[in-house]
Design an enzyme around this catalytic site. Structure first.
Site, PDB file in Angstrom:
ATOM      1  N   GLY A  12       0.766  -1.240   0.000  1.00 57.49           N
ATOM      2  CA  GLY A  12       0.000   0.000   0.000  1.00 57.49           C
ATOM      3  C   GLY A  12       0.795   1.287   0.000  1.00 57.49           C
ATOM      4  O   GLY A  12       0.281   2.325   0.417  1.00 57.49           O
ATOM      5  N   LEU A  85      -3.834  -6.771  -8.060  1.00 55.01           N
ATOM      6  CA  LEU A  85      -3.292  -7.777  -8.960  1.00 55.01           C
ATOM      7  C   LEU A  85      -4.331  -8.593  -9.729  1.00 55.01           C
ATOM      8  O   LEU A  85      -3.961  -9.480 -10.485  1.00 55.01           O
ATOM      9  CB  LEU A  85      -2.357  -8.710  -8.182  1.00 55.01           C
ATOM     10  CG  LEU A  85      -1.137  -8.016  -7.570  1.00 55.01           C
ATOM     11  CD1 LEU A  85      -0.244  -9.022  -6.863  1.00 55.01           C
ATOM     12  CD2 LEU A  85      -0.354  -7.236  -8.618  1.00 55.01           C
ATOM     13  N   HIS A 104       1.095   1.523 -14.070  1.00 62.96           N
ATOM     14  CA  HIS A 104       1.886   0.352 -14.439  1.00 62.96           C
ATOM     15  C   HIS A 104       3.365   0.725 -14.372  1.00 62.96           C
ATOM     16  O   HIS A 104       3.753   1.796 -14.845  1.00 62.96           O
ATOM     17  CB  HIS A 104       1.522  -0.097 -15.863  1.00 62.96           C
ATOM     18  CG  HIS A 104       2.199  -1.371 -16.254  1.00 62.96           C
ATOM     19  ND1 HIS A 104       1.824  -2.599 -15.752  1.00 62.96           N
ATOM     20  CD2 HIS A 104       3.257  -1.602 -17.084  1.00 62.96           C
ATOM     21  CE1 HIS A 104       2.621  -3.530 -16.262  1.00 62.96           C
ATOM     22  NE2 HIS A 104       3.492  -2.944 -17.060  1.00 62.96           N
ATOM     23  N   ASP A 145      -3.515  -3.855 -18.977  1.00 68.40           N
ATOM     24  CA  ASP A 145      -2.545  -2.810 -19.332  1.00 68.40           C
ATOM     25  C   ASP A 145      -2.740  -2.260 -20.741  1.00 68.40           C
ATOM     26  O   ASP A 145      -1.780  -2.009 -21.466  1.00 68.40           O
ATOM     27  CB  ASP A 145      -1.110  -3.336 -19.168  1.00 68.40           C
ATOM     28  CG  ASP A 145      -0.848  -3.816 -17.761  1.00 68.40           C
ATOM     29  OD1 ASP A 145      -1.361  -3.198 -16.811  1.00 68.40           O
ATOM     30  OD2 ASP A 145      -0.128  -4.817 -17.598  1.00 68.40           O
ATOM     31  N   GLU A 174       6.288   6.898  -9.265  1.00 68.17           N
ATOM     32  CA  GLU A 174       4.894   6.619  -8.887  1.00 68.17           C
ATOM     33  C   GLU A 174       4.439   7.597  -7.812  1.00 68.17           C
ATOM     34  O   GLU A 174       3.389   8.236  -7.938  1.00 68.17           O
ATOM     35  CB  GLU A 174       4.757   5.184  -8.380  1.00 68.17           C
ATOM     36  CG  GLU A 174       4.957   4.138  -9.447  1.00 68.17           C
ATOM     37  CD  GLU A 174       4.998   2.715  -8.899  1.00 68.17           C
ATOM     38  OE1 GLU A 174       4.979   1.795  -9.721  1.00 68.17           O
ATOM     39  OE2 GLU A 174       5.043   2.524  -7.660  1.00 68.17           O
TER      40      GLU A 174
END
Length: 192
Positions: A12, A85, A104, A145, A174
Site C-alpha cells: 500500500g 493484482l 503500471h 494494461d 509513482e
C-alpha cells in the site's frame, strides 16, 4: 465531494501517498479501500486512516456482480488501482467507464499484460537491455494494461541496475506523479 475507492492487493505505499495527497482536498476524498488479500499491508493503512474496507472474494468479483452495487451504495465516483493484482471484470469496467485508472511500472505498451507486475516487469526490462523504463498511468479497459495512456514518466536504466534498484527508481516516479494525475483525471472525467 467526489468519492475515490483505492483497489490494492499489497503493502500500500501508493495508496498511502494517495490518501495523504487527498487528506485535505476540497472536493475529492478517499472513502474506501478495496482489497482481495486479507493479509495485505494496505489494510493496516486503512485502519490507521479510519477508511472503510471492502474485502472482495474471487467468485463474486469475476462471476458475480463484480461488487458494482456495493460500490454504488457507497457512492464511489472513481476507482484508482494501486497494486491491485486481479484483472478488472467487464461489468466493473462498463459501470465505471473512464472512471478507473491504473499505474503500471513500465512504459506501456511494452512490458504489460498478464503476469507483468512488480519484479517481473523490472527483470524483463533489464533482461531486454532497455535504456529507460518508467511509469504509465492509464484508463482501465477490458484488457490487461491496454487502456488509453494518460501520463508517462521515464527513468534511466543503468548498467548496474537490478530489478530491486530499478523498482526503487520507478516507485519514486509513482509517488511523485500518481496522486496529481489522479486529481487531474477525476477533475476531467467528473467535471469538477
Amino acid at each position: 465531494m467526489k468519492q475515490l475507492a483505492i483497489f490494492s492487493s499489497g503493502a500500500g505505499s501508493n495508496a498511502a501517498r494517495i490518501i495523504d495527497y487527498f487528506r485535505q482536498h476540497p472536493v475529492i476524498k478517499v472513502s474506501l479501500i478495496v482489497c482481495n488479500n486479507p493479509g495485505a499491508g494496505v489494510l493496516t493503512i486503512a485502519e490507521k486512516e479510519k477508511i472503510p474496507v471492502l474485502l472482495v472474494e474471487k467468485e463474486n468479483f469475476f462471476r458475480g456482480s463484480a461488487y458494482v452495487e456495493e460500490l454504488r451504495e457507497r457512492k464511489i465516483d472513481f476507482i484508482v488501482l494501486a497494486g491491485f493484482l486481479w484483472k478488472i471484470p467487464v461489468a466493473l469496467v462498463q459501470a465505471y467507464h473512464r472512471r478507473i485508472i491504473n499505474i503500471h511500472p513500465a512504459l506501456l505498451p511494452k512490458y504489460g499484460g498478464k503476469g507483468m507486475y512488480g519484479r517481473y516487469v523490472h527483470a524483463a526490462v533489464i533482461g531486454a537491455g532497455e535504456k529507460e523504463s518508467g511509469i504509465t498511468i492509464h484508463y482501465v479497459d477490458e484488457l490487461y494494461d491496454h487502456g488509453q495512456a494518460i501520463f508517462q514518466a521515464q527513468v534511466t536504466v543503468t548498467p548496474g541496475d537490478t530489478p530491486e534498484t530499478l523498482a526503487a527508481k520507478v516507485q519514486q516516479l509513482e509517488h511523485a506523479h500518481y496522486p496529481r494525475v489522479i486529481e487531474e483525471a477525476v477533475s476531467r472525467e467528473l467535471r469538477l
